[in-house]
Write a protein that holds these residues in place. Structure first.
Motif, PDB file in Angstrom:
ATOM      1  N   PRO A  43       4.002  13.958  -5.186  1.00 58.69           N
ATOM      2  CA  PRO A  43       3.017  12.889  -4.991  1.00 58.69           C
ATOM      3  C   PRO A  43       3.657  11.508  -4.845  1.00 58.69           C
ATOM      4  O   PRO A  43       3.224  10.705  -4.007  1.00 58.69           O
ATOM      5  N   LEU A  44       4.689  11.230  -5.642  1.00 55.02           N
ATOM      6  CA  LEU A  44       5.366   9.935  -5.539  1.00 55.02           C
ATOM      7  C   LEU A  44       6.145   9.842  -4.236  1.00 55.02           C
ATOM      8  O   LEU A  44       6.146   8.792  -3.577  1.00 55.02           O
ATOM      9  N   ARG A  45       6.794  10.917  -3.853  1.00 52.15           N
ATOM     10  CA  ARG A  45       7.599  10.911  -2.629  1.00 52.15           C
ATOM     11  C   ARG A  45       6.745  10.597  -1.396  1.00 52.15           C
ATOM     12  O   ARG A  45       7.101   9.757  -0.567  1.00 52.15           O
ATOM     13  N   VAL A  46       5.576  11.251  -1.284  1.00 51.02           N
ATOM     14  CA  VAL A  46       4.735  11.005  -0.108  1.00 51.02           C
ATOM     15  C   VAL A  46       4.085   9.628  -0.183  1.00 51.02           C
ATOM     16  O   VAL A  46       3.820   9.007   0.856  1.00 51.02           O
ATOM     17  N   PHE A  47       3.841   9.120  -1.403  1.00 53.52           N
ATOM     18  CA  PHE A  47       3.272   7.778  -1.525  1.00 53.52           C
ATOM     19  C   PHE A  47       4.280   6.733  -1.061  1.00 53.52           C
ATOM     20  O   PHE A  47       3.915   5.791  -0.346  1.00 53.52           O
ATOM     21  N   VAL A  48       5.534   6.889  -1.458  1.00 57.01           N
ATOM     22  CA  VAL A  48       6.586   5.968  -1.012  1.00 57.01           C
ATOM     23  C   VAL A  48       6.687   5.987   0.509  1.00 57.01           C
ATOM     24  O   VAL A  48       6.749   4.932   1.162  1.00 57.01           O
ATOM     25  N   ASP A  49       6.691   7.175   1.097  1.00 51.29           N
ATOM     26  CA  ASP A  49       6.770   7.286   2.557  1.00 51.29           C
ATOM     27  C   ASP A  49       5.553   6.645   3.213  1.00 51.29           C
ATOM     28  O   ASP A  49       5.673   5.964   4.251  1.00 51.29           O
ATOM     29  N   PHE A  50       4.376   6.843   2.613  1.00 50.95           N
ATOM     30  CA  PHE A  50       3.145   6.306   3.184  1.00 50.95           C
ATOM     31  C   PHE A  50       3.153   4.782   3.164  1.00 50.95           C
ATOM     32  O   PHE A  50       2.792   4.132   4.155  1.00 50.95           O
ATOM     33  N   VAL A  51       3.564   4.212   2.040  1.00 53.94           N
ATOM     34  CA  VAL A  51       3.611   2.748   1.910  1.00 53.94           C
ATOM     35  C   VAL A  51       4.540   2.135   2.950  1.00 53.94           C
ATOM     36  O   VAL A  51       4.247   1.064   3.511  1.00 53.94           O
ATOM     37  N   GLN A  52       5.632   2.806   3.248  1.00 54.97           N
ATOM     38  CA  GLN A  52       6.614   2.261   4.177  1.00 54.97           C
ATOM     39  C   GLN A  52       6.106   2.278   5.625  1.00 54.97           C
ATOM     40  O   GLN A  52       6.674   1.613   6.476  1.00 54.97           O
ATOM     41  N   THR A  53       5.046   3.031   5.903  1.00 53.12           N
ATOM     42  CA  THR A  53       4.475   3.045   7.251  1.00 53.12           C
ATOM     43  C   THR A  53       3.411   1.963   7.439  1.00 53.12           C
ATOM     44  O   THR A  53       2.986   1.716   8.571  1.00 53.12           O
TER      45      THR A  53
END
Length: 299
Positions: free
Chosen positions: A286-296
């Motif tokens: 969950p944290l990994r995909v949130f970090v990726d999402f924020v960066q987009t």
């Protein structure tokens, strides 16, 4: 072998300094945690926590056990999270610790889109303006404004890169009290102030062309910035005084004519917030995909 739930209960209580704090983080009751710790102590034959009516602290045995258990439980959690790689979409819980300003000005742009993209992730947001250690608070990540963080934390920009503090008052207030022409004039005005939950009452800071002015204000209202900032805004709209807050927060009221901007050339700017998370090699899904999402995201 001791039950893993009892072990996890001890780690939570020892980490958060008490049964109530651990109960709030784990979502269980303090009595259940207390019973779990008692079972673990009985099984091991040694006291792990010293309990008083005011505090809970680990004994020497408890501290040594905690040092060995913390990385072990982290490894177990990481191992279980590997299963997420076999799912069509990541699932689990993500806990964020954020200040009120971020919950109002940053997260509304992120959260609806993130939940739509990852419906099997439960996002829990804890709004807290006092400085806390993210991991000790039981959170996976947090949003902060330029505060010092542990060296092992990774920071990525989230939200606008530059923000400003704004000063405003209602037309009715200005008709009665006049407009300040310089920050020093605010000493004679009714100022609607805020206090952080830590007890700190921030001063009002202004800058223009390399010059800076810090003002000690006074006025009829003080609100908790972590919970009641909107009360100060409503009071300003009603004509109770001058308000100093994030520009984005006040802009809708200014656009509607309910507030008028004051001393705009003096509004100070500052670096926007960042998302902080542990700089370890493996991150829960969950944290990994949130970090990726924020960066987009584009701001």
């Amino acid at each position: 072998m001791a039950d893993l739930q009892d072990i996890a209960a001890f780690v939570a209580v020892a980490t958060h300094g008490g049964f109530r704090g651990a109960a709030r983080i784990t979502g269980t009751s303090a009595s259940q945690l207390s019973e779990a710790v008692r079972r673990l102590e009985a099984r091991l034959g040694v006291r792990l926590l010293n309990r008083t009516t005011r505090s809970v602290a680990a004994t020497d045995a408890g501290r040594h056990l905690l040092e060995h258990l913390t990385p072990a439980l982290g490894a177990i959690e990481s191992a279980l999270d590997v299963v997420n790689g076999f799912r069509d979409r990541p699932a689990g819980r993500l806990r964020l610790n954020v200040p009120l300003a971020a919950s109002k000005l940053v997260l509304p742009r992120i959260v609806p889109q993130f939940l739509a993209a990852y419906p099997e992730i439960c996002l829990e947001v804890i709004v807290e303006d006092r400085f806390v250690e993210l991991l000790q608070s039981g959170c996976d990540a947090g949003i902060r404004y330029e505060e010092g963080m542990d060296q092992d934390m990774v920071a990525i920009p989230v939200g606008p890169r530059r923000q400003r503090m704004a000063l405003a008052a209602s037309p009715s207030y200005l008709a009665q009290h006049g407009r300040p022409r310089h920050p020093d004039d605010l000493r004679k005005h009714l100022c609607l102030r805020g206090r952080f939950s830590s007890g700190l009452m921030p001063q009002w800071f202004f800058e223009r062309k390399g010059k800076s002015v810090t003002i000690e204000t006074d006025g009829p209202l003080i609100v908790n910035l972590g919970a009641a900032a909107d009360l100060a805004v409503d009071s300003a709209v009603a004509g109770a005084g001058v308000i100093y807050l994030f520009e984005e927060w006040l802009q809708p009221y200014i656009d509607r004519g309910e507030l008028e901007p004051l001393l705009e050339s003096w509004w100070p700017s500052f670096t926007g917030p960042s998302l902080y998370y542990p700089g370890r090699r493996y991150l829960p899904a969950p944290l990994r995909v949130f970090v990726d999402f924020v960066q987009t995201m584009r701001w």
